[in-house]
Design a protein around this motif. Structure first.
Motif, PDB file in Angstrom:
ATOM      1  N   LYS A   1     135.084  39.276  76.828  1.00 41.25           N
ATOM      2  CA  LYS A   1     134.725  40.560  76.247  1.00 41.25           C
ATOM      3  C   LYS A   1     133.225  40.579  75.991  1.00 41.25           C
ATOM      4  CE  LYS A   1     139.142  41.988  74.380  1.00 41.25           C
ATOM      5  NZ  LYS A   1     139.861  42.608  73.231  1.00 41.25           N
ATOM      6  N   ASN A   2     132.658  41.774  76.055  1.00 38.23           N
ATOM      7  CA  ASN A   2     131.212  41.937  75.895  1.00 38.23           C
ATOM      8  C   ASN A   2     130.904  42.865  74.725  1.00 38.23           C
ATOM      9  OD1 ASN A   2     128.320  41.798  77.130  1.00 38.23           O
ATOM     10  ND2 ASN A   2     128.686  43.977  76.767  1.00 38.23           N
ATOM     11  N   ILE A   3     129.928  42.470  73.927  1.00 36.43           N
ATOM     12  CA  ILE A   3     129.390  43.330  72.862  1.00 36.43           C
ATOM     13  C   ILE A   3     127.909  43.520  73.114  1.00 36.43           C
ATOM     14  CG2 ILE A   3     128.947  43.583  70.396  1.00 36.43           C
ATOM     15  CD1 ILE A   3     131.408  41.896  69.845  1.00 36.43           C
ATOM     16  N   THR A   4     127.503  44.765  73.289  1.00 37.22           N
ATOM     17  CA  THR A   4     126.084  45.087  73.463  1.00 37.22           C
ATOM     18  C   THR A   4     125.553  45.659  72.160  1.00 37.22           C
ATOM     19  OG1 THR A   4     126.322  45.516  75.827  1.00 37.22           O
ATOM     20  CG2 THR A   4     124.414  46.482  74.724  1.00 37.22           C
ATOM     21  N   VAL A   5     124.481  45.071  71.657  1.00 35.42           N
ATOM     22  CA  VAL A   5     123.871  45.493  70.390  1.00 35.42           C
ATOM     23  C   VAL A   5     122.603  46.287  70.696  1.00 35.42           C
ATOM     24  CG1 VAL A   5     122.982  44.742  68.156  1.00 35.42           C
ATOM     25  CG2 VAL A   5     124.769  43.398  69.307  1.00 35.42           C
ATOM     26  N   LEU A   6     122.558  47.518  70.216  1.00 34.04           N
ATOM     27  CA  LEU A   6     121.380  48.364  70.363  1.00 34.04           C
ATOM     28  C   LEU A   6     120.707  48.542  69.009  1.00 34.04           C
ATOM     29  CD1 LEU A   6     122.812  51.103  72.759  1.00 34.04           C
ATOM     30  CD2 LEU A   6     121.609  48.989  73.350  1.00 34.04           C
ATOM     31  N   ARG A   7     119.394  48.710  69.022  1.00 35.15           N
ATOM     32  CA  ARG A   7     118.630  48.801  67.778  1.00 35.15           C
ATOM     33  C   ARG A   7     117.532  49.847  67.934  1.00 35.15           C
ATOM     34  NH1 ARG A   7     114.661  44.067  65.450  1.00 35.15           N
ATOM     35  NH2 ARG A   7     114.359  44.853  63.330  1.00 35.15           N
ATOM     36  N   ASP A   8     117.187  50.485  66.840  1.00 33.58           N
ATOM     37  CA  ASP A   8     116.134  51.495  66.835  1.00 33.58           C
ATOM     38  C   ASP A   8     114.853  50.907  67.431  1.00 33.58           C
ATOM     39  OD1 ASP A   8     113.929  53.214  65.943  1.00 33.58           O
ATOM     40  OD2 ASP A   8     115.385  54.146  64.602  1.00 33.58           O
ATOM     41  N   PRO A   9     114.291  51.551  68.468  1.00 34.08           N
ATOM     42  CA  PRO A   9     113.089  50.997  69.108  1.00 34.08           C
ATOM     43  C   PRO A   9     111.890  50.888  68.174  1.00 34.08           C
ATOM     44  CG  PRO A   9     113.527  53.229  69.884  1.00 34.08           C
ATOM     45  CD  PRO A   9     114.743  52.797  69.122  1.00 34.08           C
ATOM     46  N   ARG A  10     111.847  51.712  67.119  1.00 30.85           N
ATOM     47  CA  ARG A  10     110.738  51.595  66.157  1.00 30.85           C
ATOM     48  C   ARG A  10     110.793  50.250  65.446  1.00 30.85           C
ATOM     49  NH1 ARG A  10     112.095  57.146  63.109  1.00 30.85           N
ATOM     50  NH2 ARG A  10     114.146  56.152  63.373  1.00 30.85           N
ATOM     51  N   ASP A  11     112.008  49.821  65.101  1.00 36.36           N
ATOM     52  CA  ASP A  11     112.160  48.530  64.431  1.00 36.36           C
ATOM     53  C   ASP A  11     111.902  47.372  65.388  1.00 36.36           C
ATOM     54  OD1 ASP A  11     112.577  49.213  61.814  1.00 36.36           O
ATOM     55  OD2 ASP A  11     114.761  49.257  61.958  1.00 36.36           O
ATOM     56  N   ILE A  12     112.344  47.525  66.635  1.00 34.51           N
ATOM     57  CA  ILE A  12     112.066  46.476  67.619  1.00 34.51           C
ATOM     58  C   ILE A  12     110.563  46.309  67.790  1.00 34.51           C
ATOM     59  CG2 ILE A  12     112.253  45.836  70.051  1.00 34.51           C
ATOM     60  CD1 ILE A  12     114.997  47.069  70.118  1.00 34.51           C
ATOM     61  N   TYR A  13     109.862  47.420  67.909  1.00 37.31           N
ATOM     62  CA  TYR A  13     108.415  47.373  68.109  1.00 37.31           C
ATOM     63  C   TYR A  13     107.725  46.748  66.897  1.00 37.31           C
ATOM     64  CZ  TYR A  13     103.642  48.871  69.121  1.00 37.31           C
ATOM     65  OH  TYR A  13     102.287  48.900  69.356  1.00 37.31           O
ATOM     66  N   ALA A  14     108.099  47.195  65.696  1.00 37.30           N
ATOM     67  CA  ALA A  14     107.471  46.669  64.481  1.00 37.30           C
ATOM     68  C   ALA A  14     107.773  45.185  64.307  1.00 37.30           C
ATOM     69  CB  ALA A  14     107.944  47.456  63.261  1.00 37.30           C
ATOM     70  N   SER A  15     109.008  44.799  64.589  1.00 32.58           N
ATOM     71  CA  SER A  15     109.380  43.389  64.472  1.00 32.58           C
ATOM     72  C   SER A  15     108.575  42.530  65.435  1.00 32.58           C
ATOM     73  CB  SER A  15     110.874  43.210  64.748  1.00 32.58           C
ATOM     74  OG  SER A  15     111.653  43.841  63.752  1.00 32.58           O
ATOM     75  N   ALA A  16     108.423  43.022  66.662  1.00 33.15           N
ATOM     76  CA  ALA A  16     107.671  42.272  67.660  1.00 33.15           C
ATOM     77  C   ALA A  16     106.188  42.232  67.318  1.00 33.15           C
ATOM     78  CB  ALA A  16     107.876  42.895  69.039  1.00 33.15           C
ATOM     79  N   LYS A  17     105.673  43.364  66.876  1.00 31.37           N
ATOM     80  CA  LYS A  17     104.235  43.501  66.656  1.00 31.37           C
ATOM     81  C   LYS A  17     103.770  42.736  65.416  1.00 31.37           C
ATOM     82  CE  LYS A  17     100.522  45.951  68.019  1.00 31.37           C
ATOM     83  NZ  LYS A  17      99.994  45.957  69.384  1.00 31.37           N
ATOM     84  N   ILE A  18     104.552  42.802  64.353  1.00 28.29           N
ATOM     85  CA  ILE A  18     104.119  42.245  63.065  1.00 28.29           C
ATOM     86  C   ILE A  18     104.848  40.942  62.744  1.00 28.29           C
ATOM     87  CG2 ILE A  18     103.904  42.661  60.608  1.00 28.29           C
ATOM     88  CD1 ILE A  18     102.152  44.490  62.301  1.00 28.29           C
ATOM     89  N   LYS A  19     106.161  40.991  62.761  1.00 31.84           N
ATOM     90  CA  LYS A  19     106.930  39.855  62.281  1.00 31.84           C
ATOM     91  C   LYS A  19     106.966  38.700  63.275  1.00 31.84           C
ATOM     92  CE  LYS A  19     110.604  40.564  59.868  1.00 31.84           C
ATOM     93  NZ  LYS A  19     111.965  40.938  59.466  1.00 31.84           N
ATOM     94  N   ASN A  20     106.964  39.029  64.584  1.00 32.86           N
ATOM     95  CA  ASN A  20     107.133  37.983  65.591  1.00 32.86           C
ATOM     96  C   ASN A  20     105.880  37.715  66.410  1.00 32.86           C
ATOM     97  OD1 ASN A  20     110.170  37.246  65.549  1.00 32.86           O
ATOM     98  ND2 ASN A  20     110.131  39.482  65.438  1.00 32.86           N
TER      99      ASN A  20
END
Length: 335
Positions: A212-231
């Motif tokens: 079975k497969n579970i695909t997790v989607l996330r708000d792109p604003r949070d992905i961008y902020a997480s990548a830009k600042i946190k990661n």
């Protein structure tokens, strides 16, 4: 309770930094379920020319030449991803691509994988085979051409393999089951991060039994902020350093996510997984048929910690200009 003789496989996937690890950690809290550390992703099946591609090639390709080269590629890829060399192992360190799967599979990844692949060999013969030059080193090709020039071409002959195409699905799943038992012999369910990407799930569903497969989607604003600042996104292969590149990459990936109607596929939103956690947890339990499994509270999944990854973008006003661009160009993907 689940039948421990029937192995279930769960693939949790998503776009980069989508929050899939939190979902995998939650699944790992159920009794009898193995889940990986966040640092472990088993890419051997899904990567280009990986095992899924090779199995498709073997099943569908009529050209013996293509099959032979594909076979030699997958043997080399398996070695490079599997070897766990010591500091003194010069050959291993030279070839290793640093996944070191032997370490994770009880030192048996290479043995089990090579045994499986070599069991597919029906026959072989030696011949001049120039097409192998495309998968060997330039130095080796140079030596072979030199030997041909001085009439020692017999030294350059290659093994050409004829492979057995019968009962491929059965053989693949027998091999995979053996690998899983090297992860944990007591678990009845195995959850992976990115065993397959979320775009082309047909290969996952075609080759892996009881998956079975579970695909997790996330708000792109949070992905961008997480990548830009946190990661610290600088030099990341995810391409999040530049907002224009991020938008194009996200749009391309999100629009390609598999959304076909299939009872083996579940799409969840990370924000809903956090903010409406109990209901989303029930959806996951029902989807995976975990109703009779005990949920064991552990430090593996921490809802309060995961909740810190929702609305991350609101905490960084310096990203306001970029966030406005994302809201405009990716409005269809906002939570």
């Amino acid at each position: 309770m689940k039948d421990r003789n029937t192995i279930q496989v769960i693939n949790v996937t998503g776009l980069g930094l989508s929050g899939k690890s939190a979902v995998t950690d939650l699944i790992g809290c159920f009794d009898g379920v193995w889940s990986p550390d966040n640092s472990f992703e088993f890419d051997f099946f899904r990567l280009h020319d990986g095992l899924f591609d090779f199995m498709d090639l073997l099943e569908n390709e009529v050209s013996q030449g293509r099959v032979d080269i594909g076979f030699k590629k997958i043997l080399l890829i398996a070695y490079r991803m599997g070897v766990d060399p010591s500091i003194f192992d010069l050959k291993g360190n030279f070839y290793s691509s640093s996944q070191r799967y032997n370490k994770f599979f009880n030192k048996n990844f290479l043995n089990e994988t090579n045994n499986f692949l070599l069991s597919l060999v029906k026959d072989s013969y030696k011949a001049h085979w120039p097409y192998q030059r495309f998968i060997q080193s330039n130095f080796q090709t140079f030596i072979e051409k030199f030997l041909l020039r001085i009439n020692l071409g017999f030294l350059t002959k290659k093994n050409i393999y004829i492979l057995n195409r019968e009962n491929l699905n059965q053989k693949f799943n027998s091999y995979f089951l053996t690998l899983l038992k090297n992860l944990d012999s007591n678990s009845h369910t195995f959850a992976f991060n990115n065993l397959s990407e979320p775009y082309n799930l047909e290969k996952l569903f075609s080759w892996v039994n009881n998956v079975k497969n579970i695909t997790v989607l996330r708000d792109p604003r949070d992905i961008y902020a997480s990548a830009k600042i946190k990661n610290n996104s600088k030099d990341s292969f995810l391409g999040y350093e530049d907002v224009n590149l991020f938008i194009e990459r996200y749009k391309n990936n999100a629009s390609s996510v598999f959304k076909g109607k299939d009872e083996r596929n579940l799409i969840i939103n990370f924000e809903e997984f956090i903010n409406d956690h109990e209901n989303e947890k029930k959806r996951i339990i029902n989807f995976l048929n975990f109703e009779n499994l005990n949920f064991i509270e552990s430090s593996k999944f921490n809802l309060s910690e995961s909740s810190k990854n929702v609305f991350v973008w609101k905490n960084y006003p310096e990203l306001k200009k970029d966030i406005l661009r994302i809201e405009k160009d990716l409005k269809d993907y906002l939570s």
